[in-house]
Write an enzyme that holds these catalytic residues in place. Structure first.
Site, short mmCIF file in Angstrom:
data_model
loop_
_atom_site.label_atom_id
_atom_site.label_comp_id
_atom_site.label_asym_id
_atom_site.label_seq_id
_atom_site.Cartn_x
_atom_site.Cartn_y
_atom_site.Cartn_z
N CYS A 158 11.23 -37.09 0.03
CA CYS A 158 10.96 -38.49 -0.31
C CYS A 158 10.46 -38.51 -1.75
O CYS A 158 9.27 -38.65 -1.99
CB CYS A 158 9.93 -39.10 0.64
SG CYS A 158 10.31 -38.87 2.40
N ALA A 159 11.36 -38.37 -2.71
CA ALA A 159 10.98 -37.91 -4.04
C ALA A 159 10.59 -38.99 -5.03
O ALA A 159 9.81 -38.74 -5.94
CB ALA A 159 12.12 -37.07 -4.63
N SER B 237 7.37 -37.86 -10.15
CA SER B 237 6.43 -37.05 -10.94
C SER B 237 6.23 -35.67 -10.30
O SER B 237 6.12 -34.67 -11.01
CB SER B 237 5.09 -37.77 -11.07
OG SER B 237 4.59 -38.15 -9.81
N LYS B 238 6.20 -35.62 -8.97
CA LYS B 238 6.07 -34.32 -8.32
C LYS B 238 7.38 -33.52 -8.44
O LYS B 238 7.36 -32.30 -8.57
CB LYS B 238 5.67 -34.50 -6.85
CG LYS B 238 4.22 -34.92 -6.69
CD LYS B 238 3.79 -34.88 -5.24
CE LYS B 238 3.69 -36.16 -4.51
NZ LYS B 238 3.58 -37.42 -5.16
N ASP C 52 6.61 -35.53 1.36
CA ASP C 52 5.62 -36.48 0.84
C ASP C 52 5.99 -37.86 1.38
O ASP C 52 6.68 -38.63 0.72
CB ASP C 52 5.69 -36.44 -0.69
CG ASP C 52 4.58 -37.22 -1.35
OD1 ASP C 52 3.43 -37.05 -0.95
OD2 ASP C 52 4.88 -38.00 -2.27
N CYS D 295 -0.84 -40.40 0.85
CA CYS D 295 -1.96 -40.99 0.12
C CYS D 295 -2.72 -41.92 1.06
O CYS D 295 -3.24 -42.95 0.66
CB CYS D 295 -1.51 -41.71 -1.14
SG CYS D 295 -0.19 -42.88 -0.88
#
Length: 673
Positions: free
Chosen positions: A138-139, A143-144, A222, A275
């Site tokens: 889940c990009a 940034s990651k 993520d 998060c």
């Protein structure tokens, strides 16, 4: 960090897409208070005794701006920095105008990423090596993903690492933001695809002449989340937060995690992150995943991997609350009328031995008041054996198998929408991107390129591709050998948005010199090790001329470079540092250029020009009236600097696009920096 739920995207914009990151118009009247939120987290006891007020005070404070330098060392190592100012202050303060322009410019050129501190944690826990095959499930916004790419390229002397990153996102529009982020790094080892992560297709590759399943060495999971750890920058979460958000997301998060571990290689690592501070989205998902695995998965102890990081151990007990304030301590207390909304996997395991064996305390929860950050949850899973429902690896099938995985079966049964799409539907609605066509070794286009640039014999010509079947080829791209393998074997089952790095672009003027393709700056560091001709050595002063003037006369170059340039048309302008000139940049600089009859031009994007000029001690900034950019050598008077730049390139051109893109970058960091 984790993503805000995409399931809401048809009805309302997700918080991470708020262009002003929660600080713009429409947010001034939002009160940073939510009694249900306070009641819920007080009751759960996730915050240490006596610290709850500190926790809430921190949640109400603006999040400090943080940046990460694009480098090939692991954080912290002075590669990441945080300020004591919010992004709003940096963006609006006249005193910080130059700093803000620096951030925008360097972000666009790929030299820094404006990324929240806790968002940097998951890639660091993946322990990436250059040969790893990596899936980012889940990009977006990326940034990651950028961190993952950087880690693959830890050795800059290796233009084609053996590993690669496949970055996926379910949202087609956000895939293009992901492409923008990834393209800044100019890597041939990144592919962006567009699929639902909970049923992302199984890919196949050629391995020793036989078809084999692609299993990934590292997976970043993520997942979409309620985002209550992002209240410091996404103020709308304060008024929208309710426990229902977590209940609605838990099933999707678990399906994505299950699909991830199915595709993970035995011995590989998957990092699960959100998060959200809510155990329903965090420990409950991990516990359910461990229980399903029957010992095939293990929570890794990452306590020593990031020394200095303050975090709370994962919890082993929690309870569930509905939006109307009703508490349920375990599944047995949930009435049947609630069974469609509340599921058994949302509660801790009831068997004490099983619970103890899971080691949920190895999960990590970062609280905002401990280090002045956002809230965050992360868990590292290691795969010890095939998943119990995949004890025997499935045979590779030509058509997408029905019910190919537990995650897919679950999704089809529960949602009725997530099975592999029919091939007709794929063609009608999915694959609208131009095709990827690899050049054959005897392609006449490549034949002239080979001789014109005197490419070394080990140049991997089979990795050169274009995006069109018919007509003249406009751009040529390169991918690594491993991504070529993936592309050739999965064109019918995978929706590829973008891949590769541009290395050549058509230049009609070039045909009279013997080659219709000029070098592209994006791919120069990939290509240069293989180019054995058309290289001109230039000095610091030469580079200043080339980057501050549009088409300077050849005579503007110093004698040595001038003499070389008169003999060559398409060129690589290469600066090599001299050990006896410590004041000059101590790293090589390579620029793509073209020589006309009397002038010379560097084909370098605007923000990349700014970057190199800063390296050379030339200050680049926009004046207060916004009438243009000034460039001035440090230590020179303003008049002298202005006189030198009479033929200066119109650097203001495109500012509006640059600024709006920068705003999009910062706004789209939302709940996922």
């Amino acid at each position: 960090m984790g993503k805000r739920s995409r399931q809401r995207q048809k009805n309302q914009p997700a918080g991470r897409d708020d262009r002003d990151s929660g600080w713009g118009a429409g947010y001034a009247d939002i009160v940073k208070e939510n009694k249900l939120f306070e009641h819920y987290y007080k009751e759960l006891g996730l915050v240490p005794d006596g610290e709850f007020e500190q926790f809430m005070e921190a949640m109400r404070e603006p999040l400090p701006a943080t940046i990460r330098i694009t480098g090939y060392k692991r954080y912290p190592d002075e590669q990441a920095w945080h300020t004591n100012m919010s992004r709003k202050i940096i963006r609006k303060s006249p005193l910080l105008e130059k700093f803000h322009q620096f951030l925008v410019s360097e972000t666009e050129s790929g030299n820094i990423s404006r990324q929240e501190a806790v968002s940097m944690i998951p890639p660091l826990l993946m322990k990436i090596e250059s040969h790893h095959k990596i899936l980012d499930m889940c990009a977006a916004p990326g940034s990651k993903t950028a961190q993952l790419i950087e880690m693959l390229h830890a050795d800059m002397d290796v233009p084609f690492p053996e590993g690669f990153v496949i970055a996926n996102d379910v949202d087609n529009k956000r895939c293009y933001l992901l492409v923008h982020q990834a393209k800044r790094l100019n890597s041939p080892c990144i592919m962006v695809i567009n699929h639902d992560a909970s049923c992302i297709p199984t890919l196949k590759i050629d391995a020793d002449g036989q078809k084999d399943i692609l299993f990934y060495d590292r997976i970043l999971c993520d997942v979409p989340c309620s985002g209550d750890g992002t209240m410091r920058k996404n103020i709308d979460v304060w008024k929208k937060w309710t426990t229902s958000n977590s209940l609605h997301l838990h099933g999707l998060q678990l399906r994505i995690a299950v699909r991830g571990v199915e595709q993970l290689a035995v011995g590989g690592r998957m990092v699960y992150s959100t998060c959200s501070l809510n155990p329903i989205e965090d420990e409950a998902v991990i516990a359910a995943l461990l229980e399903k695995s029957e010992g095939a998965l293990e929570l890794a102890d990452s306590s020593a991997d990031l020394p200095g990081l303050k975090w709370m151990p994962g919890v082993t007990s929690w309870k569930l609350m509905t939006k109307d304030g009703q508490w349920y301590p375990d599944w047995s207390h949930v009435p049947s009328s609630r069974h469609t909304q509340i599921r058994p996997t949302m509660f801790p395991p009831t068997d004490p031995e099983k619970l103890a064996s899971m080691h949920l305390e190895r999960c990590m929860r970062i609280l905002p008041h401990h280090q002045n950050t956002g809230g965050f949850f992360v868990a590292v899973l290691v795969k010890k054996a095939p998943m119990p429902w995949n004890k025997r690896y499935p045979k590779v099938q030509e058509e997408a198998p029905k019910g190919a995985s537990l995650a897919q079966e679950s999704a089809v049964k529960q949602d009725g929408v997530c099975g592999p799409p029919a091939s007709k539907k794929m063609k009608l609605f999915g694959y609208k991107e131009d095709p990827f066509v690899f050049l054959t070794e005897d392609d006449p286009v490549f034949t002239t390129i080979q001789s014109f640039y005197d490419l070394s014999p080990n140049f991997p010509k089979q990795n050169v591709l274009t995006r069109t079947h018919e007509g003249k080829k406009r751009h040529l791209y390169m991918v690594s050998k491993e991504l070529r393998n993936v592309l050739l074997n999965n064109s019918e089952r995978m929706k590829v948005i973008n891949t590769g790095v541009k290395v050549w672009s058509r230049n009609s003027d070039g045909e009279e010199f013997g080659c219709a393709f000029r070098l592209a700056q994006e791919g120069i560091y990939t290509l240069q090790p293989y180019i054995r001709s058309r290289i001109i050595r230039v000095s610091v002063e030469d580079i200043k001329v080339l980057l501050t003037q549009e088409n300077p006369f050849l005579s503007k170059l110093e004698d040595d470079a001038h003499a070389q340039a008169k003999k060559i048309s398409t060129i690589v302008l290469k600066y090599i540092p001299k050990p006896d000139s410590p004041a000059d940049p101590q790293c090589s600089i390579q620029l793509c250029g073209w020589r006309g009859k009397t002038s010379i031009r560097a084909f370098v994007p605007r923000n990349e020009r700014f970057h190199y000029l800063r390296m050379l001690g030339v200050e680049v900034f926009r004046d207060k009236q916004g009438l243009g950019h000034k460039q001035r050598d440090e230590g020179k008077g303003e008049e002298e600097g202005a006189a030198e730049n009479e033929a200066e390139l119109d650097l203001e051109n495109g500012d509006e696009n640059g600024s709006s893109q920068a705003k999009a970058n910062s706004g789209n960091q939302g709940t996922s920096s």
